[in-house]
Enzyme design. Sequence first.
Site, PDB file in Angstrom:
ATOM      1  N   SER A  61      36.301  38.276  46.058  1.00 52.64           N
ATOM      2  CA  SER A  61      36.403  39.639  45.538  1.00 52.64           C
ATOM      3  C   SER A  61      37.152  40.524  46.520  1.00 52.64           C
ATOM      4  CB  SER A  61      35.006  40.212  45.280  1.00 52.64           C
ATOM      5  OG  SER A  61      35.092  41.457  44.616  1.00 52.64           O
ATOM      6  N   ASP A  62      37.783  41.550  45.980  1.00 51.08           N
ATOM      7  CA  ASP A  62      38.497  42.519  46.813  1.00 51.08           C
ATOM      8  C   ASP A  62      38.450  43.866  46.122  1.00 51.08           C
ATOM      9  OD1 ASP A  62      40.091  43.018  49.216  1.00 51.08           O
ATOM     10  OD2 ASP A  62      41.722  43.458  47.832  1.00 51.08           O
ATOM     11  N   THR A  63      38.391  44.923  46.923  1.00 51.96           N
ATOM     12  CA  THR A  63      38.308  46.287  46.395  1.00 51.96           C
ATOM     13  C   THR A  63      39.285  47.193  47.131  1.00 51.96           C
ATOM     14  OG1 THR A  63      35.961  46.038  45.821  1.00 51.96           O
ATOM     15  CG2 THR A  63      36.798  48.279  46.025  1.00 51.96           C
ATOM     16  N   ALA A  94      38.644  43.382  42.111  1.00 57.92           N
ATOM     17  CA  ALA A  94      38.992  42.127  41.457  1.00 57.92           C
ATOM     18  C   ALA A  94      37.997  41.050  41.846  1.00 57.92           C
ATOM     19  CB  ALA A  94      40.404  41.697  41.847  1.00 57.92           C
TER      20      ALA A  94
END
Length: 224
Positions: A96-98, A133
């Site tokens: 995940s990435d933000t 994501a």
Amino acid sequence: MIIQHMAALNAKRIVLASGSPRRREILTILGLSHEVHVSSFEEDLDKATFPSPADYVRKNASMKAAAVVAELATKVVGSGERGVGDHSAVDLVIGSDTVVVVDGRILEKPRSEAAAFDMLSTLSGREHEVLSAVALFTPSLSNATSPASVLCESTKVSFAPLSSETIAAYIRTGEPMDKAGSYGIQGIGGSFVSGIAGCYYNVMGFPLHAFTKAVVGLLDAGEL
């Protein structure tokens, strides 16, 4: 919904490719058994090469998870003789990435207090977008080199006007320094938020509903 699948999911080996305490907290709230393996991916992609911030954040999430899949594949699991290239012990790897986006500018974690001050000053008194994501790899089904599913969720967040004194005081708490956009909605930074349109958990760093929908989709398709 995912709730009727929890017993089956908790019988699987699920790995979160992130050291984020917020993401682990969200999975724990869900009741999903998992382990943490922090990704070695450097997060050094050139933002200018991506058509959009959404493309950038999806790629980051995928690369984080892919690195963990590769790392786990080289380990001997349990007492068996599994070796390099054997992914059968891991059922699901979650990357995940933000990022925060304002005026087309991608804001990640601040590298200094000065950078945090600049980010918060930019967000003050206006709306911004949070993109998170999630990339899902299912290496036990030979999906070890590309994700079985990648999603990106968008949430709009409005900030109240912030004085320089407020921003400086917030930075002194230390909270902004490991947060995309230099604030945490689940902490003191939540007091700056005057409105939100979309998933709250997405702003924390993990789009809970979108994630559960994607996992159920993989289960229904026999891909997990």
